[in-house]
Scaffold this motif. Structure first.
Motif, mmCIF file in Angstrom:
data_model
loop_
_atom_site.group_PDB
_atom_site.id
_atom_site.type_symbol
_atom_site.label_atom_id
_atom_site.label_comp_id
_atom_site.label_asym_id
_atom_site.label_seq_id
_atom_site.Cartn_x
_atom_site.Cartn_y
_atom_site.Cartn_z
ATOM 1 N N ARG A 95 43.710 38.148 34.390
ATOM 2 C CA ARG A 95 43.225 37.132 35.324
ATOM 3 C C ARG A 95 42.527 37.834 36.464
ATOM 4 O O ARG A 95 42.473 39.063 36.510
ATOM 5 C CB ARG A 95 44.339 36.232 35.818
ATOM 6 C CG ARG A 95 45.338 36.930 36.749
ATOM 7 C CD ARG A 95 46.109 35.994 37.637
ATOM 8 N NE ARG A 95 45.249 35.504 38.711
ATOM 9 C CZ ARG A 95 45.649 34.710 39.678
ATOM 10 N NH1 ARG A 95 46.887 34.274 39.710
ATOM 11 N NH2 ARG A 95 44.848 34.337 40.630
ATOM 12 N N SER A 96 41.998 37.076 37.406
ATOM 13 C CA SER A 96 41.311 37.635 38.575
ATOM 14 C C SER A 96 42.033 37.229 39.848
ATOM 15 O O SER A 96 42.547 36.109 39.954
ATOM 16 C CB SER A 96 39.869 37.127 38.631
ATOM 17 O OG SER A 96 39.146 37.566 37.515
ATOM 18 N N TYR A 97 42.047 38.165 40.797
ATOM 19 C CA TYR A 97 42.574 37.902 42.134
ATOM 20 C C TYR A 97 41.470 38.205 43.143
ATOM 21 O O TYR A 97 40.659 39.110 42.934
ATOM 22 C CB TYR A 97 43.770 38.796 42.459
ATOM 23 C CG TYR A 97 45.022 38.495 41.682
ATOM 24 C CD1 TYR A 97 45.891 37.491 42.089
ATOM 25 C CD2 TYR A 97 45.339 39.215 40.541
ATOM 26 C CE1 TYR A 97 47.053 37.217 41.370
ATOM 27 C CE2 TYR A 97 46.491 38.949 39.820
ATOM 28 C CZ TYR A 97 47.342 37.947 40.243
ATOM 29 O OH TYR A 97 48.479 37.688 39.540
ATOM 30 N N HIS A 98 41.511 37.446 44.231
ATOM 31 C CA HIS A 98 40.547 37.642 45.312
ATOM 32 C C HIS A 98 41.310 37.704 46.631
ATOM 33 O O HIS A 98 42.516 37.467 46.666
ATOM 34 C CB HIS A 98 39.527 36.503 45.319
ATOM 35 C CG HIS A 98 38.817 36.348 44.014
ATOM 36 N ND1 HIS A 98 37.781 37.154 43.629
ATOM 37 C CD2 HIS A 98 39.031 35.503 42.975
ATOM 38 C CE1 HIS A 98 37.367 36.808 42.426
ATOM 39 N NE2 HIS A 98 38.124 35.812 42.000
ATOM 40 N N GLY A 107 53.170 39.636 37.096
ATOM 41 C CA GLY A 107 54.002 40.092 35.987
ATOM 42 C C GLY A 107 53.696 39.404 34.664
ATOM 43 O O GLY A 107 54.078 39.890 33.604
ATOM 44 N N HIS A 108 52.984 38.280 34.716
ATOM 45 C CA HIS A 108 52.621 37.553 33.494
ATOM 46 C C HIS A 108 51.398 38.151 32.805
ATOM 47 O O HIS A 108 51.062 37.726 31.702
ATOM 48 C CB HIS A 108 52.325 36.082 33.811
ATOM 49 C CG HIS A 108 53.490 35.341 34.368
ATOM 50 N ND1 HIS A 108 54.636 35.088 33.646
ATOM 51 C CD2 HIS A 108 53.691 34.804 35.593
ATOM 52 C CE1 HIS A 108 55.477 34.418 34.401
ATOM 53 N NE2 HIS A 108 54.936 34.237 35.581
ATOM 54 N N TYR A 109 50.740 39.105 33.472
ATOM 55 C CA TYR A 109 49.458 39.617 32.974
ATOM 56 C C TYR A 109 49.544 41.111 32.686
ATOM 57 O O TYR A 109 50.223 41.856 33.384
ATOM 58 C CB TYR A 109 48.352 39.336 33.996
ATOM 59 C CG TYR A 109 48.254 37.853 34.276
ATOM 60 C CD1 TYR A 109 47.573 37.011 33.408
ATOM 61 C CD2 TYR A 109 48.882 37.294 35.376
ATOM 62 C CE1 TYR A 109 47.515 35.648 33.622
ATOM 63 C CE2 TYR A 109 48.835 35.927 35.604
ATOM 64 C CZ TYR A 109 48.154 35.116 34.727
ATOM 65 O OH TYR A 109 48.106 33.758 34.948
ATOM 66 N N ASP A 110 48.804 41.534 31.665
ATOM 67 C CA ASP A 110 48.746 42.950 31.326
ATOM 68 C C ASP A 110 47.916 43.712 32.354
ATOM 69 O O ASP A 110 48.192 44.871 32.639
ATOM 70 C CB ASP A 110 48.155 43.127 29.922
ATOM 71 C CG ASP A 110 49.052 42.492 28.883
ATOM 72 O OD1 ASP A 110 50.031 43.137 28.484
ATOM 73 O OD2 ASP A 110 48.787 41.334 28.493
ATOM 74 N N TYR A 111 46.881 43.060 32.875
ATOM 75 C CA TYR A 111 46.074 43.615 33.956
ATOM 76 C C TYR A 111 45.360 42.470 34.645
ATOM 77 O O TYR A 111 45.310 41.349 34.129
ATOM 78 C CB TYR A 111 45.079 44.671 33.455
ATOM 79 C CG TYR A 111 44.053 44.156 32.467
ATOM 80 C CD1 TYR A 111 42.822 43.680 32.892
ATOM 81 C CD2 TYR A 111 44.315 44.167 31.101
ATOM 82 C CE1 TYR A 111 41.879 43.215 31.980
ATOM 83 C CE2 TYR A 111 43.385 43.715 30.191
ATOM 84 C CZ TYR A 111 42.167 43.236 30.636
ATOM 85 O OH TYR A 111 41.239 42.773 29.742
ATOM 86 N N ARG A 145 49.696 48.546 41.419
ATOM 87 C CA ARG A 145 48.824 49.678 41.073
ATOM 88 C C ARG A 145 48.630 49.793 39.563
ATOM 89 O O ARG A 145 47.542 50.077 39.082
ATOM 90 C CB ARG A 145 49.408 50.973 41.630
ATOM 91 C CG ARG A 145 48.553 52.170 41.314
ATOM 92 C CD ARG A 145 49.194 53.452 41.789
ATOM 93 N NE ARG A 145 48.391 54.552 41.283
ATOM 94 C CZ ARG A 145 47.886 55.495 42.043
ATOM 95 N NH1 ARG A 145 48.097 55.488 43.335
ATOM 96 N NH2 ARG A 145 47.168 56.452 41.514
ATOM 97 N N SER A 146 49.690 49.566 38.812
ATOM 98 C CA SER A 146 49.597 49.730 37.364
ATOM 99 C C SER A 146 48.836 48.588 36.694
ATOM 100 O O SER A 146 48.418 48.724 35.548
ATOM 101 C CB SER A 146 50.992 49.851 36.748
ATOM 102 O OG SER A 146 51.711 48.645 36.928
ATOM 103 N N ARG A 147 48.635 47.477 37.408
ATOM 104 C CA ARG A 147 47.984 46.328 36.782
ATOM 105 C C ARG A 147 46.612 45.989 37.351
ATOM 106 O O ARG A 147 45.790 45.388 36.656
ATOM 107 C CB ARG A 147 48.887 45.100 36.903
ATOM 108 C CG ARG A 147 50.068 45.139 35.956
ATOM 109 C CD ARG A 147 50.693 43.769 35.835
ATOM 110 N NE ARG A 147 51.611 43.704 34.724
ATOM 111 C CZ ARG A 147 52.910 43.947 34.821
ATOM 112 N NH1 ARG A 147 53.437 44.311 35.967
ATOM 113 N NH2 ARG A 147 53.674 43.839 33.750
ATOM 114 N N LEU A 148 46.347 46.327 38.601
ATOM 115 C CA LEU A 148 45.087 45.908 39.222
ATOM 116 C C LEU A 148 43.923 46.808 38.808
ATOM 117 O O LEU A 148 44.020 48.031 38.826
ATOM 118 C CB LEU A 148 45.209 45.892 40.742
ATOM 119 C CG LEU A 148 46.067 44.750 41.304
ATOM 120 C CD1 LEU A 148 46.197 44.879 42.823
ATOM 121 C CD2 LEU A 148 45.490 43.389 40.929
#
Length: 194
Positions: A95-98, A107-111, A145-148
């Motif tokens: 997904r995307s974050y802004h 936690g629901h996303y791989d990245y 850090r591990s996902r963004l």
């Protein structure tokens, strides 16, 4: 550094071959976005990509037309979509974050993409939303850090800066001009900067 490419807004001649070249250059994922393509155009692109590479492609548009028809490696979840939908079972999810978004559900996303980390190349006037110190503070949290993955203004020349800030992944949208003859040169620059 995990490398991800995102396809342009408009389809172009030779897009399937360009996607194959990007994957063969070592990119772990290519997001099939093409918001201005028709379902039929998106279908033609996917049909022209060698099936053994489909697992490295993330479905990021044309969900209704393409889901279930190809062995995608992932799905990009947009607002209003259910990340728990059975049709996404077994796929990686992104997904995307802004700026201003909460990371409560990361936690629901791989990245996940964080953007824009630098001034956008593909969107005129779309300025970086974060200072260097804000990015360092966000990425100091191990689970983030591990996902963004950095998105927005990412070039071969900015990879060192992104690593220094703390990113472990970079997504290329405007920089990779897949519809030009310079794609191989751009891919080589990225490899050399790692």
């Amino acid at each position: 550094m995990r490398l991800i490419a995102i396809t342009p807004e408009y389809p172009f001649e030779g897009e399937a071959k360009a996607i194959e070249r990007i994957i063969e250059a070592g990119f772990c994922r290519v997001h099939l976005r093409m918001p201005h393509a028709t379902d039929a155009e998106a279908m033609r692109v996917m049909q022209a990509i060698r099936p053994e590479l489909h697992g490295r492609i993330v479905l990021a548009s044309h969900y209704g037309a393409l889901a279930g028809k190809f062995a995608f490696g992932g799905v990009h979840i947009k607002a209003g979509m259910d990340f728990n939908s059975p049709q996404w079972c077994g796929m990686s999810k992104s997904r995307s974050y802004h700026r201003g978004d909460s990371f409560d559900d990361i936690g629901h996303y791989d990245y996940a993409f964080l953007s824009p980390v630098q001034d956008s190349i593909s969107k005129q006037g779309y300025q970086s939303a974060f200072t260097r110190s804000e990015l360092r503070q966000i990425l100091a949290c191990g689970r983030l850090r591990s996902r963004l993955v950095a998105l927005g203004g990412v070039t071969a020349g900015s990879i060192h800066w992104l690593c220094d800030v703390g990113f472990t992944g970079a997504a290329f949208l405007g920089y990779l001009k897949a519809d030009t003859n310079d794609l191989d040169a751009q891919l080589n620059k990225i490899k050399q900067s790692l």
